[in-house]
Design an enzyme around this catalytic site. Structure first.
Site, PDB file in Angstrom:
ATOM      1  N   ARG A 296       0.092  -8.951  13.486  1.00 50.30           N
ATOM      2  CA  ARG A 296      -0.331  -7.975  12.528  1.00 50.30           C
ATOM      3  C   ARG A 296      -1.434  -8.613  11.551  1.00 50.30           C
ATOM      4  O   ARG A 296      -2.418  -8.076  11.319  1.00 50.30           O
ATOM      5  CB  ARG A 296       0.600  -7.260  11.867  1.00 50.30           C
TER       6      ARG A 296
ATOM      7  N   LYS B 209       0.723  -1.345  -0.110  1.00 50.01           N
ATOM      8  CA  LYS B 209       0.001  -0.030   0.128  1.00 50.01           C
ATOM      9  C   LYS B 209       0.761   1.193  -0.003  1.00 50.01           C
ATOM     10  O   LYS B 209       0.944   1.927  -0.567  1.00 50.01           O
ATOM     11  CB  LYS B 209      -1.123   0.109   1.254  1.00 50.01           C
TER      12      LYS B 209
ATOM     13  N   ARG C 287      12.026  -5.548   4.261  1.00 44.67           N
ATOM     14  CA  ARG C 287      11.693  -4.124   4.119  1.00 44.67           C
ATOM     15  C   ARG C 287      12.961  -3.114   5.118  1.00 44.67           C
ATOM     16  O   ARG C 287      12.990  -3.615   6.139  1.00 44.67           O
ATOM     17  CB  ARG C 287      10.397  -3.677   4.803  1.00 44.67           C
TER      18      ARG C 287
ATOM     19  N   ARG D  55      11.878  -1.446  10.775  1.00 46.59           N
ATOM     20  CA  ARG D  55      10.781  -1.275  11.972  1.00 46.59           C
ATOM     21  C   ARG D  55      10.858  -2.348  12.871  1.00 46.59           C
ATOM     22  O   ARG D  55      10.827  -3.423  12.732  1.00 46.59           O
ATOM     23  CB  ARG D  55       9.608  -1.102  11.090  1.00 46.59           C
TER      24      ARG D  55
ATOM     25  N   ARG E 121      -9.227   1.188   9.218  1.00 45.78           N
ATOM     26  CA  ARG E 121      -8.813  -0.178   9.528  1.00 45.78           C
ATOM     27  C   ARG E 121      -9.822  -0.888  10.366  1.00 45.78           C
ATOM     28  O   ARG E 121      -9.634  -2.293  10.705  1.00 45.78           O
ATOM     29  CB  ARG E 121      -7.472  -0.225  10.452  1.00 45.78           C
TER      30      ARG E 121
HETATM   31  P1  AP5 Z   1       4.926  -1.645   1.834  1.00 45.90           P
HETATM   32  O1  AP5 Z   1       4.696  -0.660   0.524  1.00 45.90           O
HETATM   33  O2  AP5 Z   1       5.674  -1.108   2.905  1.00 45.90           O
HETATM   34  O3  AP5 Z   1       3.575  -2.280   2.240  1.00 45.90           O
HETATM   35  P2  AP5 Z   1       2.367  -1.814   3.150  1.00 45.90           P
HETATM   36  O4  AP5 Z   1       1.143  -2.634   2.499  1.00 45.90           O
HETATM   37  O5  AP5 Z   1       2.396  -0.466   3.236  1.00 45.90           O
HETATM   38  O6  AP5 Z   1       3.077  -2.661   4.680  1.00 45.90           O
HETATM   39  P3  AP5 Z   1       2.992  -1.983   6.194  1.00 45.90           P
HETATM   40  O7  AP5 Z   1       3.485  -3.121   6.809  1.00 45.90           O
HETATM   41  O8  AP5 Z   1       3.041  -0.434   6.118  1.00 45.90           O
HETATM   42  O9  AP5 Z   1       1.369  -1.814   6.203  1.00 45.90           O
HETATM   43  P4  AP5 Z   1       0.679  -2.049   7.758  1.00 45.90           P
HETATM   44  O10 AP5 Z   1      -0.699  -1.569   7.213  1.00 45.90           O
HETATM   45  O11 AP5 Z   1       1.012  -3.048   8.647  1.00 45.90           O
HETATM   46  O12 AP5 Z   1       1.595  -0.740   8.480  1.00 45.90           O
HETATM   47  P5  AP5 Z   1       0.993   0.812   8.888  1.00 45.90           P
HETATM   48  O13 AP5 Z   1       2.445   1.552   8.921  1.00 45.90           O
HETATM   49  O14 AP5 Z   1      -0.194   1.190   8.108  1.00 45.90           O
HETATM   50  O15 AP5 Z   1       5.774  -2.897   1.042  1.00 45.90           O
HETATM   51  C1  AP5 Z   1       6.193  -3.716   2.088  1.00 45.90           C
HETATM   52  C2  AP5 Z   1       7.837  -4.063   1.663  1.00 45.90           C
HETATM   53  O16 AP5 Z   1       7.481  -4.890   0.419  1.00 45.90           O
HETATM   54  C3  AP5 Z   1       8.634  -3.141   1.203  1.00 45.90           C
HETATM   55  O17 AP5 Z   1       9.991  -3.512   1.626  1.00 45.90           O
HETATM   56  C4  AP5 Z   1       8.489  -2.785  -0.209  1.00 45.90           C
HETATM   57  O18 AP5 Z   1       9.504  -2.287  -1.047  1.00 45.90           O
HETATM   58  C5  AP5 Z   1       8.040  -4.189  -0.780  1.00 45.90           C
HETATM   59  N1  AP5 Z   1       7.347  -4.316  -1.900  1.00 45.90           N
HETATM   60  C6  AP5 Z   1       5.988  -3.439  -2.022  1.00 45.90           C
HETATM   61  N2  AP5 Z   1       5.364  -3.945  -3.313  1.00 45.90           N
HETATM   62  C7  AP5 Z   1       6.415  -4.910  -3.854  1.00 45.90           C
HETATM   63  C8  AP5 Z   1       6.276  -5.758  -4.932  1.00 45.90           C
HETATM   64  N3  AP5 Z   1       5.212  -5.564  -5.693  1.00 45.90           N
HETATM   65  N4  AP5 Z   1       7.047  -6.515  -5.164  1.00 45.90           N
HETATM   66  C9  AP5 Z   1       8.223  -7.021  -4.149  1.00 45.90           C
HETATM   67  N5  AP5 Z   1       8.234  -6.339  -3.283  1.00 45.90           N
HETATM   68  C10 AP5 Z   1       7.436  -5.170  -2.866  1.00 45.90           C
HETATM   69  O19 AP5 Z   1       0.748   0.497  10.279  1.00 45.90           O
HETATM   70  C11 AP5 Z   1       1.737   0.187  11.340  1.00 45.90           C
HETATM   71  C12 AP5 Z   1       1.011   0.108  12.641  1.00 45.90           C
HETATM   72  O20 AP5 Z   1       0.497   1.392  13.088  1.00 45.90           O
HETATM   73  C13 AP5 Z   1      -0.198  -0.884  12.879  1.00 45.90           C
HETATM   74  O21 AP5 Z   1       0.126  -2.137  13.151  1.00 45.90           O
HETATM   75  C14 AP5 Z   1      -0.986  -0.176  13.911  1.00 45.90           C
HETATM   76  O22 AP5 Z   1      -0.564  -0.593  15.125  1.00 45.90           O
HETATM   77  C15 AP5 Z   1      -0.930   1.166  13.779  1.00 45.90           C
HETATM   78  N6  AP5 Z   1      -1.902   1.793  12.884  1.00 45.90           N
HETATM   79  C16 AP5 Z   1      -1.544   2.426  11.482  1.00 45.90           C
HETATM   80  N7  AP5 Z   1      -2.778   2.684  11.048  1.00 45.90           N
HETATM   81  C17 AP5 Z   1      -3.631   2.618  12.009  1.00 45.90           C
HETATM   82  C18 AP5 Z   1      -5.166   2.685  12.046  1.00 45.90           C
HETATM   83  N8  AP5 Z   1      -5.783   3.243  11.035  1.00 45.90           N
HETATM   84  N9  AP5 Z   1      -5.619   2.095  13.045  1.00 45.90           N
HETATM   85  C19 AP5 Z   1      -5.224   1.670  14.092  1.00 45.90           C
HETATM   86  N10 AP5 Z   1      -3.833   1.541  14.088  1.00 45.90           N
HETATM   87  C20 AP5 Z   1      -3.109   1.902  13.112  1.00 45.90           C
END
Ligand code: AP5
Length: 214
Positions: free
Chosen positions: A171, A13, A127, A160, A88
């Site tokens: 997660r 994402k 990552r 991270r 979420r």
């Molecule tokens: P990446 O693009 O970073 O993936 P992502 O879907 O953004 O993954 P996240 O782990 O950041 O999502 P998340 O939703 O768990 O975390 P968030 O930060 O929102 O890609 C991942 C890796 O793959 C990278 O290394 C990239 O280079 C590689 N990649 C990407 N596309 C690829 C492809 N096509 N082929 C190969 N490699 C590829 O949330 C973190 C924490 O914050 C949560 O756990 C929660 O505690 C809190 N939080 C955040 N938002 C909320 C909310 N709305 N409500 C409650 N808690 C929240």
């Protein structure tokens, strides 16, 4: 144009939102990035969020909804925005509906990035994130030009805290329990794409979906 990117952790994402924001010329709003920035600054929101994030749980809805409420009033959001990692929960989705209705706005596209757990684990465990600007890399699929150094700002890359294997599994459990139900919530407008291809191919699919008027 208001676009929501849904999908499990590691589905790409953030990577895709960062690319399509330049094409659509609208900001990328990531609640995860906002929370990590708050933790870095040592703000009260960061203090409240820290434990939830480190354990792989969700930060309470009231904190997240307030963050979004403030962020979408920014001048840069006047032509729309891309939401990544929000909503979420059903509570967050209905709060967003209320916020948008109050501004006479509507969601244009909800896109679900579908990948299986094996890919999620491989992507997240490889990552690396920039300490300075937050840009994400992957040691195999999207490496920086110089090992451990950000191409954009030259700062060091790190793993991270919540990208360790046990936390990733937690997660995924939380995603299935709290977030997967949003596919049903948005069933009238959600479009799913297979997000297991290369990064640029997925960007092309997303842009063509977003630009299709239906
Ligand atoms: P990446 O693009 O970073 O993936 P992502 O879907 O953004 O993954 P996240 O782990 O950041 O999502 P998340 O939703 O768990 O975390 P968030 O930060 O929102 O890609 C991942 C890796 O793959 C990278 O290394 C990239 O280079 C590689 N990649 C990407 N596309 C690829 C492809 N096509 N082929 C190969 N490699 C590829 O949330 C973190 C924490 O914050 C949560 O756990 C929660 O505690 C809190 N939080 C955040 N938002 C909320 C909310 N709305 N409500 C409650 N808690 C929240």
């Amino acid at each position: 144009m208001i676009v929501i990117l849904l999908g499990p952790p590691g589905s790409g994402k953030g990577t895709q939102a960062d690319k399509i924001k330049k094409i659509l010329n609208i900001p990328h709003i990531s609640t995860g990035d906002i929370l990590r920035e708050s933790i870095k600054k040592g703000s009260p929101i960061g203090e409240k969020a820290k434990q939830h994030m480190q354990s792989g749980g969700l930060v309470p809805d009231d904190i997240i909804i307030e963050i979004i409420k403030q962020r979408i009033t920014g001048a840069d959001c006047k032509n729309g925005f891309i939401l990544d990692g929000f909503p979420r929960t059903i509570n967050q989705a209905s709060a967003l509906d209320v916020l948008l209705k109050g501004k006479s706005l509507k969601i244009d596209k909800v896109i679900n990035m579908d990948v299986d757990d094996k890919i999620v684990i491989e992507r997240i465990s490889g990552r690396r994130t920039c300490r300075g600007c937050g840009t994400n890399y992957h040691i195999k699929y999207n490496p920086p030009a110089k090992e451990n150094v950000c191409d954009k700002c030259g700062k060091e890359l790190y793993q991270r805290d919540d990208d360790k294997i046990e936390t990733i599994k937690q997660r995924l459990v939380v995603y299935r329990k709290e977030t997967h139900v949003l596919l049903d919530y948005y069933k009238e407008i959600v479009i799913s794409i297979k997000a297991d291809k290369g990064i640029d191919k997925i960007t092309d699919s997303l842009v063509s979906l977003i630009k299709t008027n239906d």
